[in-house]
Design an enzyme around this catalytic site. Structure first.
Site, PDB file in Angstrom:
ATOM      1  N   GLU A  89      58.931  13.682  56.663  1.00 24.36           N
ATOM      2  CA  GLU A  89      59.824  14.327  57.640  1.00 24.36           C
ATOM      3  C   GLU A  89      61.241  14.508  57.113  1.00 24.36           C
ATOM      4  OE1 GLU A  89      57.632  11.991  58.457  1.00 24.36           O
ATOM      5  OE2 GLU A  89      56.406  12.849  60.056  1.00 24.36           O
ATOM      6  N   HIS A  94      55.305   5.429  69.497  1.00 20.37           N
ATOM      7  CA  HIS A  94      54.890   6.824  69.669  1.00 20.37           C
ATOM      8  C   HIS A  94      55.288   7.421  71.016  1.00 20.37           C
ATOM      9  CE1 HIS A  94      52.686   6.236  66.031  1.00 20.37           C
ATOM     10  NE2 HIS A  94      51.977   7.340  66.138  1.00 20.37           N
TER      11      HIS A  94
END
Ligand SMILES: Cc1ncc(C[n+]2csc(CCOP(=O)(O)OP(=O)(O)O)c2C)c(N)n1
Ligand SMILES: [Mg+2]
Lengths: 362, 325
Positions: free
Chosen positions: B60, B129
């Site tokens: 990322e 998450h």
């Protein structure tokens, strides 16, 4: 071996002199407290960026870390704009909003001046990605220090560049120290260049104190990249004569080590080569040096008499305006209003009159 | 108008913008050959090919930075995060590089990039998450943030984001991808300006300000309240930054009571800022203390009942309204 794209050597020697004299002046002005913040000098490393610029076209992309004065000067940013930036003036290359560590010059394809160690290396892969996407034969030169090679972003960027075969040269300016931490104390490898092996790209070590070695080494890579895009990694062995920044006496290294590198001074070395080959006389050199000193001196005068950025510049660049086609609102950040302060009455007015009319950022 | 899913709406927005502008491309993990972790980019690789729809490794920080660099030299990347919980690995790029470049360069380099992907708690994904990231990013000058809650807004806001000359975060709702809603026909170039709220329901007794996941629960709360003769006005902010202050102030000036329903956590939250601004700008319009309904200030638990206890809900909104009505 001279390539058609390579720049004139005497001209590049003049550039090295300009960088050196400019930074000597900057150092003096810093001590006189005319310059704020951090200021990192490049003195000693001049052959790296001038050699690289000598090997590239003006439209190749260049991006670097915070030790960036030389990179802008080598690319053609004026000494005036560079000094004015250090003074925080409106005439600076980043309008006084960037400072020493954040030089930018779009016209000369200088994409900064980046002060988070390693964070600009992914940006370089993006610039190279764009060149390849548009089928241009531009090369991106990405400079960074030996301290950057242990950052995650560096590794991610090299992997992406290797994977996507991007036209970028990663140039590690190994001056053997990241602040006070030597490469030996920071890096798991004996040789920095071996980092490149993990990413399947050509690599090499170049004597970063030698203008010609830098230029020719890079010319060779650039010719290959222009033919068929791919990344490359080069470790430039070089040395900064001064401390990490203006406040650093550099007591972590020995005088002997510094002297050893000073004997290889890049300016002295190229001058000697050119003189020996009959391409440069002493008078010519003295004239060039005087010109560099004068340019540095007059850049101080220019910076001194330049205006401060107007206060409303503060709100001018938070957001870029949108063109006609764009529907987006709030293009220019506006000042928080003074309005609404000290509503002393408890009486309910309920007229809605103190609702800010444009209200986006009341 | 026709009925399509939130997922389909995003897919159309991507396809239309990629077809319209050769500088636009989509990049991210699993966006191409896998057709998107949530199938948002379904079919795009087949239609546009691998130069426009680009799979990346799990990297990322690297590909967010790559996008920013490409945007600095004139491309208009759309970078997908598999979820915004993973954008935290690229936090430095999103916070330090994208929004600072224009100011640091004295106006020379803007960064027209769109970061998009699901955001906010989904269902029992646990603490790592389940992040809603809007508060974190709203703190950063130079970023724009929108939070579409309907298929129509998803399409119109994403298209506007891609055309914006600044870094824009399109924070999608992971739980809404299969939601259906009416959207203009495909021949309409649907653009919804960033910074415009939508009045979802008119009312006179209280204003419920909501966005993203709290929009359907606010509407459900309003429906329940109506049975008890409390008429709630419901405003979907749609964009967090810029925020539509006139719409907020106008409604509060009408109802004089406010409940803010937030998807994110309370501390230094979206609701803190809104409550502050309301009392500062239109203090005299308020008849009661402003109420907030948000997540609890704890890492998200896995257990279903505990997760429900952390999240805002219609019942919590109803209770908050009843405190002041
Ligand atoms: C992410 C990050 N961590 C720490 C710093 C503080 N810092 C600035 S320069 C520097 C040393 C970097 O050394 P190197 O990359 O070798 O470059 P050089 O100074 O030698 O040119 C450090 C630790 C920073 N700017 N960014
Ligand atoms: Mg170093």
């Amino acid at each position: 071996m001279s390539q058609p794209e390579q720049r004139d050597e005497v001209e590049m020697l003049a550039t090295m002199l300009l960088i050196r004299r400019f930074e000597e002046r900057a150092s003096q002005q810093y001590q006189a407290q005319k310059i704020g913040g951090f200021c990192h000098l490049y003195i000693g490393q001049e052959a790296v960026v001038t050699g690289a610029v000598a090997a590239t076209r003006p439209d190749d992309y260049l991006i670097t870390a915070y030790r960036d004065h030389a990179h802008a000067l080598a690319r053609g940013t004026s000494a005036d704009a560079c000094m004015a930036e250090l003074f925080g003036k409106a005439t600076g290359c980043s309008k006084g909003l960037g400072g020493s560590m954040h030089y930018f010059d779009k016209e000369h394809h200088m994409y900064g001046g980046h002060a988070i160690v390693g964070a600009h290396v992914p940006l370089a892969t993006g610039m190279a990605f764009a060149a390849k996407y548009r089928k241009e034969d531009r090369v991106t030169l990405c400079f960074f220090g030996d301290g950057a090679i242990n950052q995650g972003g560096f590794h991610e960027a090299l992997n992406l560049a290797g994977l996507f075969k991007l036209p970028v040269i990663f140039i590690c300016e190994n001056n053997f120290f990241a602040m006070g931490t030597s490469v030996k104390r920071s890096t798991s490898l004996e040789q920095i260049v071996d980092r490149a092996r993990g990413y399947d790209m050509p690599s090499g070590i170049i004597d970063g104190m030698s203008f010609r070695d830098v230029r020719d080494g890079l010319s060779h890579l650039i010719a290959s990249i222009r033919k068929e895009p791919h990344p490359a990694f080069v470790e430039m062995r070089t040395y900064r004569y001064r401390g990490h920044s203006m406040s650093d006496p550099a007591s972590y290294r020995t005088k002997e080590e510094l002297e050893k590198f000073r004997l290889e001074d890049p300016i002295t070395r190229l001058r000697a080569q050119l003189t020996r080959e009959g391409k440069l006389t002493n008078e010519q050199f003295d004239k060039m040096d005087k010109k560099a000193k004068d340019a540095a001196m007059s850049s101080v005068k220019f910076a001194e008499k330049s205006p401060e950025p107007p206060l409303d510049e503060l709100y001018g660049y938070t957001y870029a305006p949108n063109g006609e086609e764009s529907p987006a609102a709030g293009t220019r950040a506006t000042k928080p209003s003074e309005k609404g302060r000290g509503s002393s009455t408890r009486e309910k007015k309920r007229t809605g009159a103190n609702i800010s009319p444009n209200g986006k950022q009341a | 108008m026709r009925e399509i899913t939130y997922r389909q709406a995003l897919n159309e927005a991507l396809a239309e913008e990629i077809a319209r502008d050769p500088n636009v491309f989509l990049m991210g993990e699993e966006v191409a050959e896998y057709n998107g972790a949530y199938k948002v980019s379904q079919g795009l690789l087949d239609r546009f090919g691998p130069t426009r729809i680009i799979d990346t490794p799990i990297s990322e920080n690297g590909f967010a930075g790559l996008g920013i660099g490409a945007a600095m030299v004139g491309l208009r990347p759309i970078v997908e995060f598999m979820t915004f919980s993973f954008s935290l690995v690229a936090f430095d790029q999103i916070v330090n590089n994208a929004p600072n470049m224009l100011t640091m360069s004295g106006g020379q380099f803007n960064v027209p990039i769109t970061f998009r992907g699901p955001n906010g708690p989904a269902h029992q994904l646990g603490a790592t998450h389940s992040h809603a990231t809007e508060c974190l990013y709203a703190n950063v000058p130079g970023l724009k943030i929108c939070t579409p809650a309907t298929p129509r807004d998803a399409k119109g806001l994403l298209k506007a984001a891609v055309r914006d000359n600044n870094p824009v975060l399109v924070l999608e709702c992971e739980l809404f991808y299969s939601h259906k809603g009416m959207v203009e026909d495909e021949d309409v170039d649907l653009l919804i300006p960033l910074g415009e709220a939508e009045l979802k329901q008119e009312g006179s007794d209280v204003t419920i300000i909501c966005y993203a996941q709290t929009v359907p629960i606010a509407l459900a709360a309003a429906e329940n309240l109506a049975k008890e003769n409390i008429n709630a006005e419901v405003i979907d902010l749609r964009s967090i930054k810029p925020l539509d202050w006139p719409a907020v102030f106008k409604s509060v000036a009408k109802t004089h009571r406010v409940v803010i329903a937030e998807q994110d956590r309370p501390w230094c939250g979206i609701g803190s800022e809104i409550a502050y601004r309301i009392q500062q700008e239109i203090f005299d319009e308020l008849d009661a203390p402003i109420q907030r309904v948000s997540q609890e200030d704890v890492p998200m638990p896995y257990n279903e009942a505990l997760e429900q206890a952390v999240l805002p809900s219609a019942a919590k909104i109803v209770a908050a309204v009843k405190k002041i009505c």
